[in-house]
Design an enzyme around this catalytic site. Structure first.
Site, short mmCIF file in Angstrom:
data_model
loop_
_atom_site.label_atom_id
_atom_site.label_comp_id
_atom_site.label_asym_id
_atom_site.label_seq_id
_atom_site.Cartn_x
_atom_site.Cartn_y
_atom_site.Cartn_z
CG ASP A 179 1.22 -8.62 -9.17
OD1 ASP A 179 1.40 -8.48 -10.39
OD2 ASP A 179 2.14 -8.54 -8.34
CD GLU A 190 -17.97 -11.57 2.26
OE1 GLU A 190 -17.91 -10.31 2.27
OE2 GLU A 190 -17.22 -12.28 2.97
C1 NOJ Z 1 3.63 -9.03 -12.10
C2 NOJ Z 1 3.33 -7.69 -12.69
O1 NOJ Z 1 2.63 -7.86 -13.90
C3 NOJ Z 1 4.66 -7.00 -12.87
O2 NOJ Z 1 4.54 -5.83 -13.62
C4 NOJ Z 1 5.23 -6.73 -11.50
O3 NOJ Z 1 6.52 -6.17 -11.65
C5 NOJ Z 1 5.35 -8.02 -10.70
N1 NOJ Z 1 4.18 -8.84 -10.78
C6 NOJ Z 1 5.59 -7.72 -9.25
O4 NOJ Z 1 4.43 -7.21 -8.66
#
Ligand code: NOJ
Length: 542
Positions: free
Chosen positions: A211, A268
């Site tokens: 993310d 790893e």
């Molecule tokens: C990107 C994710 O795809 C989204 O859904 C989220 O709200 C934000 N990052 C924050 O984690």
């Protein structure tokens, strides 16, 4: 507990041309009847996913969370929220997915945690300047009384990216205030992420979706944004507008050292991989994330942003390929995900949107590299206009109710039946309401219709597997009439008609088409796959 996929050691590069299915866990299948999807619901539908012909799952966050951002606010990255199940249920899911030949990847959320994470709770309990606060970005405010935020950064959900505590200090959150950003200059942060990765890799997961992979690192000076009004969202700028000045919230040069650390942990575990969410428009800067010692894959969102038109689609394809060319990583295609309107709706909704989505399926699956498929894409699920009082995305409130947020593309999956909840849940209500009129798009209805989109996806995924035997990779564009896109890749020709009239098909015999074809013509908003046409061997005279 550990569950290895059958050939993790044999095919280390399984991900290079895989089709990933994104399971937005809240919305895929609810086994316990509370109206929210869960791990058991997913497990019960593994045979469906196997038969669809995908290679791997990406499961969105299922970790303990107060669910302010529906799981992207993680309170414990090494657990399972009771809403979704428990660890034994996760292990079972992993074992059964591997048994049917599916890889399992899960989300890592390293940019921020939930405000209920023990680290942040400790930081809150501490006085300004205390050591637990150093794991986050705490700063005094500006102005005489410190009443103005430390800089002008905007949250991507709207409003300032800073929240002030009663003791006067401010903390940074690029998303909701309940998602404080971690300070990656603090050694605990990288150490803890490695621990989380090993925790899941030891159980047998095959990789991670990272993310906000272009976030994480921040210049310790936290310089102001040049134009806060222009850029509060995660977006690639319009390609025709002048290049915007660099946004200091993201893509800081320091991020690459962090990705190298993440890669070391992955290395790893041979055969494991990571794909990054990288909202970086500049091709050269994008490519930096895919150097051999950083991420294996990076989402390139250009296809998801392109209009249904020959020129922007071709440009999106070409740029996505060019941007990874120097790296050795394959391109990575996305038409829809949980953050953007579904492509059926982007392409015009109704019959037009459905028809175009059929063609888009053949377009994306013919391209070289990796495809990410959002749950329900195979059913032609559109985005849904939900009533105001059903909206749950923090974007709705944070934007002062000017942006409706992302709930429309997160509506639960319709499995069968005539009315809501369409067998998504054994209960009667679902966390987001499901619309009337979805009986014809349920899995069950499409199973019974030989011309359904679901059947088209299955056929396309089967053929794609058969054709990937050829030395894959390159797209060769063919001369074609205006409005038509035609290219060869991996031993196959793909043609898509984005023009205003039916057009002549390229040479070759048709393997699959998004609509029925007649007289060698490709109708408007349709696509076809053909065998690659090789000219007859030259005859040597004499
Ligand atoms: C990107 C994710 O795809 C989204 O859904 C989220 O709200 C934000 N990052 C924050 O984690």
């Amino acid at each position: 507990m550990a569950s290895l996929p059958p050939d993790r050691s044999v095919n280390l590069n399984w991900w290079r041309d895989a089709v990933f299915y994104q399971v937005y866990i809240r919305s895929f299948a609810d086994a316990d009847g509370d109206g929210v999807g869960d791990l058991r619901g997913l497990r019960q539908h593994l045979p469906y996913l196997r038969d669809l012909g995908i290679d791997a799952l990406w499961i969105t966050p299922f970790y303990p969370s107060p669910m302010v951002d529906h799981g992207y606010d993680v309170a414990d990255p090494r657990g399972v929220d009771p809403l979704f199940g428990d660890l034994p249920e996760f292990d079972l899911l992993l074992t059964e997915a591997h048994a049917v030949g599916l890889r399992v990847t899960i989300d890592l959320v390293p940019n921020h945690v939930s405000a209920l994470h023990p680290w942040f709770q400790l930081a809150l309990a501490e006085d300004p300047g205390g050591p637990a606060r150093r794991r986050f970005h705490f700063r005094p405010g500006r102005g005489e009384d410190g009443g103005r935020p430390p800089n002008n950064w905007q949250s991507t959900f709207g409003g300032p990216a800073w929240t002030r505590l009663p003791d006067g200090q401010w903390y940074l959150h690029l998303f909701a205030p309940e998602q404080p950003d971690l300070n990656w200059h603090h050694p605990d942060v990288a150490e803890d992420l490695a621990r989380t990765m090993r925790f899941w890799l030891d159980r047998g997961v095959d990789g991670f979706r990272i993310d906000v992979a272009h976030g994480l690192a921040k210049d310790p000076e936290l310089p102001d944004m040049p134009d806060p009004a222009a850029g509060w969202r995660l977006d690639n700028p319009d390609p025709d507008s002048p290049k915007p000045p660099r946004d200091p919230r993201f893509d800081d040069d320091g991020v690459h050292a962090l990705h190298r650390g993440i890669r070391q942990t992955l290395d790893e575990y041979p055969g494991s991989m990571a794909v990054g969410e990288i909202w970086v428009d500049d091709d050269e800067r994008f490519a930096r994330y895919l150097r051999p010692d950083e991420l294996h894959l990076g989402f390139n969102f250009k296809l998801l942003e392109a209009d249904w038109d020959a020129a922007p689609l071709r440009a999106a394809i070409e740029r996505s390929i060019i941007s990874v060319e120097s790296t050795g990583a394959p391109p990575c295609w996305v038409l829809s995900n949980h953050d953007r309107p579904r492509h059926v709706s982007r392409y015009g909704d109704g019959g037009k949107g459905q028809r175009r989505a059929r063609a888009a399926a053949l377009l994306m699956l013919a391209l070289p590299g990796v495809a990410f498929h959002y749950y329900g894409e195979e059913l032609g699920m559109p985005s849904v206009r939900l009533p105001d009082d059903a909206l749950q995305d923090p974007v709705w409130q944070r934007s002062g109710q000017s942006e409706r947020g992302r709930d429309s593309e997160r509506v639960p999956m319709p499995w069968s039946g005539q009315s809501s909840p369409y067998a998504f849940s054994s209960g009667s209500t679902t966390w987001l309401p499901m619309p009337a009129g979805w009986a014809p798009i349920t899995v069950d209805a499409q199973e019974r219709d030989p011309a359904s989109l679901l059947k088209l996806y299955r056929a396309a995924l089967r053929l794609r597997r058969d054709h990937r035997g050829s030395p894959a990779g390159r797209v060769t564009w063919l001369d074609s009439p205006p409005g038509m896109l035609a290219f060869r890749c991996a031993g196959m020709t793909c043609a898509v008609n984005l023009g205003a009239a039916a057009a002549k098909l390229p040479k070759g015999s048709v393997l699959l088409s998004s609509v029925e074809l007649a007289a060698g013509l490709l109708p408007v908003d349709a696509a076809a796959w053909l065998t690659e046409h090789s000219p007859p061997p030259a005859v040597t005279p004499g």
